[in-house]
Design a protein around this motif. Structure first.
Motif, PDB file in Angstrom:
ATOM      1  N   SER A   1       1.536   4.165   3.345  1.00 11.98           N
ATOM      2  CA  SER A   1       0.111   3.886   3.165  1.00 11.98           C
ATOM      3  C   SER A   1      -0.523   4.878   2.191  1.00 11.98           C
TER       4      SER A   1
ATOM      5  N   LEU B   1      -2.345   3.995  -1.656  1.00 11.18           N
ATOM      6  CA  LEU B   1      -3.674   4.415  -2.137  1.00 11.18           C
ATOM      7  C   LEU B   1      -3.556   5.042  -3.524  1.00 11.18           C
TER       8      LEU B   1
ATOM      9  N   GLY C   1      -1.249  -0.376   8.457  1.00 13.44           N
ATOM     10  CA  GLY C   1      -1.957   0.557   7.574  1.00 13.44           C
ATOM     11  C   GLY C   1      -1.673   0.301   6.114  1.00 13.44           C
TER      12      GLY C   1
ATOM     13  N   MET D   1      -3.578  -2.791   4.930  1.00 10.42           N
ATOM     14  CA  MET D   1      -5.004  -2.479   4.839  1.00 10.42           C
ATOM     15  C   MET D   1      -5.376  -1.973   3.436  1.00 10.42           C
ATOM     16  N   VAL D   2      -4.514  -1.208   2.812  1.00  4.22           N
ATOM     17  CA  VAL D   2      -4.821  -0.655   1.490  1.00  4.22           C
ATOM     18  C   VAL D   2      -4.882  -1.775   0.453  1.00  4.22           C
TER      19      VAL D   2
ATOM     20  N   VAL E   1      -5.323  -4.982   0.956  1.00  2.00           N
ATOM     21  CA  VAL E   1      -6.401  -5.933   1.251  1.00  2.00           C
ATOM     22  C   VAL E   1      -7.754  -5.342   0.857  1.00  2.00           C
ATOM     23  N   ALA E   2      -8.000  -4.070   1.190  1.00  2.00           N
ATOM     24  CA  ALA E   2      -9.269  -3.435   0.803  1.00  2.00           C
ATOM     25  C   ALA E   2      -9.393  -3.408  -0.717  1.00  2.00           C
ATOM     26  N   ALA E   3      -8.300  -3.114  -1.398  1.00  2.00           N
ATOM     27  CA  ALA E   3      -8.316  -3.076  -2.866  1.00  2.00           C
ATOM     28  C   ALA E   3      -8.590  -4.460  -3.441  1.00  2.00           C
TER      29      ALA E   3
ATOM     30  N   LYS F   1     -10.128  -6.956  -2.042  1.00  2.00           N
ATOM     31  CA  LYS F   1     -11.516  -7.352  -1.800  1.00  2.00           C
ATOM     32  C   LYS F   1     -12.445  -6.663  -2.794  1.00  2.00           C
TER      33      LYS F   1
ATOM     34  N   GLY G   1      -9.473 -10.198   8.037  1.00  2.00           N
ATOM     35  CA  GLY G   1      -8.756  -8.977   8.377  1.00  2.00           C
ATOM     36  C   GLY G   1      -7.278  -9.110   8.067  1.00  2.00           C
ATOM     37  N   THR G   2      -6.560  -7.998   8.095  1.00  2.00           N
ATOM     38  CA  THR G   2      -5.109  -8.056   7.936  1.00  2.00           C
ATOM     39  C   THR G   2      -4.508  -8.547   9.244  1.00  2.00           C
TER      40      THR G   2
END
Ligand code: ZN
Lengths: 373, 232
Positions: free
Chosen positions: A64, A68, A102, A105-106, A108-110, A112, A358-359
Motif C-alpha cells: 500500500s 501511494l 489497503g 483503496m489507494v 480507487v482513491a486515485a 476517483k 467502496g472497494t
C-alpha cells in the motif's frame, strides 16, 4: 457523469473504440494501462516486489505504501508512453476488487480524484474478469474473445476457473481455491526449501533437475466425497486446496533431516510442482468439459510457469480445448487489463460507477462493474 | 489566495479557502470510509463554489501522523488532483492544524507550552509539543502560528510529557493521563485549519513540506526466521 457513447465519433475521437485509462492496485503492482478499443497503447507497471523479498511474501502495508508513492509517476509515464493527454481519454476504469483492502483503496482513491479532476466517467471493475478482458488486446485473440470461453487464473493472489458468456455481463465462477492461492503455495514451499522469493520461478527452475515422481504429494480435494459425479457434483468438484500440500512438503523435509539424510531439494521441488500442476489442470479441464468450454485462457502470474503451461496444453489438446496464453506482461497484474475490460464494458453500453462506491476485497466474479451507488 | 485543503489523518475533511474565508467545508466523522467520501466532497465543494480546479493557487494535504489507510486516501487524492490541475501541492503536518485551532481560540496563555494529541489506535497517541504565540499580535498583519517544539511522535498516553495541557482527541480517550484543554477533548485535525496554516506560511514566505506521509510506525511485517532443522 454520462456514459461514453462508443458509436459517437465525437466521444471517441473518431478512432476505433473508446480511449480508456485503467488503474490497477489490488496487490503489489501499481499499473496504469491505456487502450483504444482493442488497441494497446501502454501497459506501464511499477512493482514493489523487491520490497517483499526479505519477508518471503507480499506484505499488504508495504504494498500500500508503494502504491501511494508510485501512482502519479506511473500515471505520468503511461501518458507519455501512450502519447495521449488526459483530455483525450474517454473514460477511466479501476480495479475495485477483489484484492488487498489497503492496496485497493489507494488505486480507487486515485481513480476517483482523476475522475473529479478530469470530469471523465469512472468504471469500478472486477480484477478477475479483467484478467480475461486482457485477451482483447495485445493480439492475444486476433478475432476478439472466442465463443465457449473459459479462463484459468493462477497467481499469488488467486486460483480460479471461470466460464465467460459475455465479458461485460455474464461471467461465472466454476471453482476456486478454498485456502492458499497456488502462487502462495509456491512461495511457502520455496521458503521451506530455502529457495527465496518469489517461489514460482525458483521452484520451476530447480524442478527441471528433479524427479517429479520421487514423492507422491497429496492432491487436495480430489477424494470422491469432494468430487461427486458430473450428474451429482460434490461440494468441491472444481475447487482446489493447497494448504495441506505445503504441510506435506514440510513433513517430508523433516523426515529426511531426522534420518540424517541429505534433503533431495530438486526432487521435492519437482514433486511439489507436479502435484500443484496436476490438480490444477485436471480440475480445470474437467470443469471445461462439463460446461461446454472449448476455448481456455490461461492467466495470472503463474501462467509463466513452464510445467503449468506444458501440462495445461497437453490436457487441453487431449480434450479438444483450444488454449491461449497472453504475453507474460499481460498475464501478471497490470493496468492494461483493467483498461481492456473497461473498453468492453463501454462498448457494451455499461453505465459508469459514479465516485461514491467502496472497494470490495472479496468482490464476487459475477460483479463485473459496480453500479452507481 | 484560493486553496483546497484535505486532511484524512483522523476524520475525512475537505475545505475550500479564499484568503482567510472558509468558502465551504466537508467533514465525515467516520474514520473508515475516506476513500468513499473524499472525491464526492471535493467535487461538490468546487461545483457549489463555481471554482475550477485549475483556478486554485494550491492543493494542501495533511501528511499525518494518522492511521495509514485513511491517510493514504487523502494523500493520493491530493497528489492526483494537483497533478491533473497543474497546481502547486503542499504538505502540512496534521497536528499543526489542531495547534492552530487551540492558539486561535485564546484559551491558552500567550507563550505557554502545550501538547497536541490524536488517536493512534492500539492504545497509543500521535503527539507533538508546541508553544503558543507570544501575543504581541498588534504589530502583525497576520496571526502568529504556534511553534513546534517536539514531535511528532507515537506512543502510549502514559509516556506523554507531564504537566502540559493537551489539545485533541487523546485528551478525551485518556483522561487519566492528560489534562484536557477545554473544548478540545474530542477535536481532530480539520482541513479548514490546515489550509489556514498553509496560507499563513505561504504569506510569510516560508517553505512548506512535501506530501510524504508521516506514518511514524513501520509496517507490521516480520522477516521470517530460519526454519528449525529436524534432528535425528
Ligand atoms: Zn491478478
Amino acid at each position: 457523469m454520462n456514459a461514453v457513447d462508443p458509436g459517437n465519433p465525437a466521444t471517441t475521437g473518431g478512432a476505433p473504440g473508446p480511449l480508456i485509462l485503467g488503474i490497477e492496485s489490488s496487490c503489489d503492482e501499481t499499473g496504469v494501462g491505456i487502450v483504444r478499443g482493442t488497441e494497446l497503447l501502454t501497459n506501464t507497471v511499477s512493482s514493489s516486489m523487491d520490497e517483499h523479498v526479505r519477508f518471503g511474501g507480499v506484505i499488504p502495508e508495504i504494498a500500500s505504501r508503494a502504491h501511494l508513492e508510485a501512482f502519479v509517476p506511473t500515471l505520468q509515464a503511461a501518458l507519455d508512453d501512450a502519447g495521449v493527454t488526459l483530455d483525450e481519454i474517454d473514460a477511466i476504469a479501476v480495479t475495485a476488487g477483489p484484492g488487498l483492502s489497503g492496496a485497493l483503496m489507494v488505486g480507487v482513491a486515485a481513480a476517483k480524484a482523476l475522475a473529479v479532476a478530469t470530469g471523465k466517467p469512472l468504471y469500478a471493475i472486477n480484477h478477475l474478469v479483467a484478467h480475461v478482458g486482457v485477451g482483447m488486446v495485445g493480439g492475444t485473440f486476433a478475432g476478439g474473445l472466442p465463443p465457449n470461453l473459459g479462463a484459468l487464473l493462477v497467481s499469488g493472489g488467486h486460483t480460479e476457473i471461470l466460464r465467460v458468456g459475455n465479458i461485460a455481463s455474464d461471467v461465472e465462477l466454476l471453482g476456486s481455491t478454498i485456502d492458499d492461492a497456488a502462487g502462495e503455495a509456491y512461495d511457502k514451499t520455496a521458503r521451506i526449501l530455502g529457495l527465496g522469493y518469489p517461489g514460482g520461478p525458483a521452484i520451476d527452475r530447480l524442478a527441471r533437475e528433479g524427479n517429479p515422481k520421487a514423492i507422491r504429494f497429496p492432491r487436495g480435494l480430489s477424494q470422491p466425497k469432494y468430487m461427486g459425479t458430473a450428474e451429482e457434483p460434490g461440494p468441491h468438484r472444481y475447487d482446489w486446496s493447497f494448504s495441506g500440500l505445503k504441510t506435506a512438503v514440510a513433513r517430508s523435509v523433516e523426515q529426511y533431516e531426522a534420518a540424517g539424510l541429505e534433503v533431495p531439494v530438486a526432487d521435492i521441488a519437482a514433486s511439489f510442482q507436479e502435484a500443484v500442476v496436476d490438480i490444477i489442470t485436471s480440475k480445470a479441464v474437467l470443469a471445461c468439459r462439463e460446461h461446454g468450454i472449448t476455448n481456455l485462457l490461461l492467466g495470472g502470474g503463474v501462467a509463466a510457469n513452464r510445467r503449468l503451461r506444458e501440462l495445461t496444453a497437453e490436457r487441453c489438446a487431449a480434450a479438444g480445448i483450444t488454449l491461449t496464453v497472453p504475453a507474460p506482461s499481460l498475464c501478471t497484474d497490470n493496468g492494461a487489463m483493467v483498461a481492456a475490460l473497461g473498453a468492453q464494458i463501454v462498448l457494451d453500453g455499461g453505465r459508469p460507477s459514479g465516485i461514491a462506491f467502496g472497494t470490495n476485497p472479496s468482490l464476487p466474479v459475477t460483479s463485473i462493474v459496480l453500479p452507481e451507488g | 489566495m484560493l486553496l483546497l485543503a484535505l486532511d484524512t489523518s483522523a476524520a475525512a475533511t475537505v475545505a475550500l479557502l479564499r484568503d482567510d474565508d472558509i468558502v465551504a467545508r466537508f467533514g465525515s466523522a467516520d474514520t473508515r470510509s475516506h476513500a468513499e467520501v473524499l472525491a464526492p466532497a471535493v467535487q461538490r465543494i468546487l461545483a457549489d463554489a463555481g471554482v475550477a480546479g485549475a483556478d486554485l493557487d494550491a492543493v494542501v494535504a495533511g501528511v499525518g501522523p494518522g492511521p495509514f489507510t485513511g491517510l493514504r486516501a487523502g494523500l493520493v487524492t491530493a497528489r492526483t488532483l494537483a497533478f491533473v490541475w497543474g497546481v502547486p501541492l503542499h504538505g502540512v503536518m496534521s497536528l499543526d492544524a489542531l495547534a492552530f485551532d487551540a492558539a486561535a481560540s485564546g484559551t491558552l496563555p500567550a507563550g505557554s507550552d502545550f501538547l497536541v494529541g490524536t488517536d493512534a489506535r492500539r492504545g497509543e497517541v500521535y503527539w507533538a509539543a508546541y508553544r503558543s504565540p507570544s501575543g504581541d499580535t498588534e504589530q502583525r498583519e497576520q496571526p502568529e502560528l504556534p511553534e513546534l517544539l517536539d514531535g511528532p511522535h507515537v506512543g502510549p498516553a502514559a509516556g506523554l510529557p507531564k504537566g502540559l495541557p493537551l489539545v485533541g482527541r487523546a485528551a478525551g480517550l485518556y483522561p487519566d493521563n492528560v489534562d484536557a484543554v477545554g473544548g478540545f477533548a474530542s477535536a481532530d485535525p480539520d482541513a479548514a485549519s490546515l489550509g489556514r496554516v498553509a496560507r499563513l506560511r505561504l504569506l510569510a514566505g516560508e517553505a512548506l513540506q512535501d506530501t510524504s506521509p508521516l506514518y511514524l510506525r513501520e509496517s507490521d511485517a516480520k522477516v521470517p526466521g530460519p526454519r528449525k532443522r529436524a534432528t535425528a
